[in-house]
Scaffold this motif. Structure first.
Motif, PDB file in Angstrom:
ATOM      1  N   UNK A   1      33.283  11.499  75.097  1.00  0.00           N
ATOM      2  CA  UNK A   1      32.354  12.484  75.613  1.00  0.00           C
ATOM      3  C   UNK A   1      31.062  11.880  76.097  1.00  0.00           C
ATOM      4  N   UNK A   2      30.308  12.704  76.817  1.00  0.00           N
ATOM      5  CA  UNK A   2      28.979  12.348  77.281  1.00  0.00           C
ATOM      6  C   UNK A   2      28.363  13.591  77.910  1.00  0.00           C
ATOM      7  N   UNK A   3      27.072  13.508  78.210  1.00  0.00           N
ATOM      8  CA  UNK A   3      26.398  14.582  78.916  1.00  0.00           C
ATOM      9  C   UNK A   3      26.404  15.925  78.211  1.00  0.00           C
ATOM     10  N   UNK A   4      26.560  15.927  76.885  1.00  0.00           N
ATOM     11  CA  UNK A   4      26.515  17.177  76.134  1.00  0.00           C
ATOM     12  C   UNK A   4      27.869  17.770  75.796  1.00  0.00           C
TER      13      UNK A   4
ATOM     14  N   UNK B   1      27.693  25.136  71.504  1.00  0.00           N
ATOM     15  CA  UNK B   1      28.833  25.718  70.805  1.00  0.00           C
ATOM     16  C   UNK B   1      29.613  24.602  70.125  1.00  0.00           C
ATOM     17  N   UNK B   2      29.931  24.810  68.842  1.00  0.00           N
ATOM     18  CA  UNK B   2      30.697  23.856  68.059  1.00  0.00           C
ATOM     19  C   UNK B   2      31.946  24.571  67.549  1.00  0.00           C
TER      20      UNK B   2
ATOM     21  N   UNK C   1      21.532  12.186  74.556  1.00  0.00           N
ATOM     22  CA  UNK C   1      20.218  12.764  74.864  1.00  0.00           C
ATOM     23  C   UNK C   1      20.210  14.291  74.919  1.00  0.00           C
ATOM     24  N   UNK C   2      21.247  14.960  75.477  1.00  0.00           N
ATOM     25  CA  UNK C   2      21.202  16.430  75.532  1.00  0.00           C
ATOM     26  C   UNK C   2      21.181  17.113  74.156  1.00  0.00           C
TER      27      UNK C   2
ATOM     28  N   UNK D   1      32.306  19.922  70.807  1.00  0.00           N
ATOM     29  CA  UNK D   1      30.890  20.234  70.862  1.00  0.00           C
ATOM     30  C   UNK D   1      30.481  20.300  72.332  1.00  0.00           C
ATOM     31  N   UNK D   2      29.960  21.445  72.753  1.00  0.00           N
ATOM     32  CA  UNK D   2      29.551  21.628  74.138  1.00  0.00           C
ATOM     33  C   UNK D   2      28.111  22.117  74.166  1.00  0.00           C
ATOM     34  N   UNK D   3      27.261  21.385  74.906  1.00  0.00           N
ATOM     35  CA  UNK D   3      25.842  21.695  74.995  1.00  0.00           C
ATOM     36  C   UNK D   3      25.469  21.911  76.454  1.00  0.00           C
TER      37      UNK D   3
END
Length: 142
Positions: free
Chosen positions: A96-99, A124-125, A16-17, A116-118
């Motif tokens: 992963x989860x939550x972005x 940022x990828x 979702x993020x 991948x961090x949101x």
């Protein structure tokens, strides 16, 4: 009420993020050690535990078109990817989860680690690979 229910299902789940369109820039590193500035666009379409995504990046001399379909079960993520400009495809696995996601894209003779961090409207990828394409650092926003 029908529209709210549809938006709610897209906004819940492990991806979702990421939902929506993103754009930004970064650098790509090639096997000779040279780097080039790239411009990127991404689109993420999550539905519950699944997601389709596309990432297109281009510099003056380099371009890639990455697409993937993934599914999350617990914290594990699995799916497939393809890079259309080079006609290659393979498997995608990670957690992963939550972005925040750590993934490995593989095919015969190629492996790439993808982080991948949101956070909110920033993403940022980072990609690292063992091929002509050595890696990329991309910052995007919605």
């Amino acid at each position: 009420a029908g529209i709210a229910a549809t938006e709610s299902s897209a906004q819940s789940g492990p991806f979702a993020p990421l939902a929506g369109s993103w754009s930004g820039s970064g650098t790509v590193t090639l096997d000779d050690g040279s780097t080039e500035r790239i411009r990127c666009r991404a689109k993420y379409a999550p539905i519950g535990p699944t997601m389709e995504m596309s990432l297109t990046c281009a510099s003056d001399a380099y371009k890639f078109n990455l697409g993937a379909n993934v599914k999350a079960e617990g914290g594990a993520i699995a799916g497939s990817w393809s890079e259309t400009s080079r006609n290659i495809s393979g498997s995608l696995q990670g957690r992963g989860s939550g972005g925040s996601y750590e993934l490995v894209a593989s095919t015969a003779g190629f492996n790439a680690n993808i982080s991948l961090k949101t956070s909110g409207n920033k993403q940022n990828v980072t990609m690292r690979a063992d091929s002509q394409f050595r890696g990329a650092h991309i910052s995007m926003s919605k």
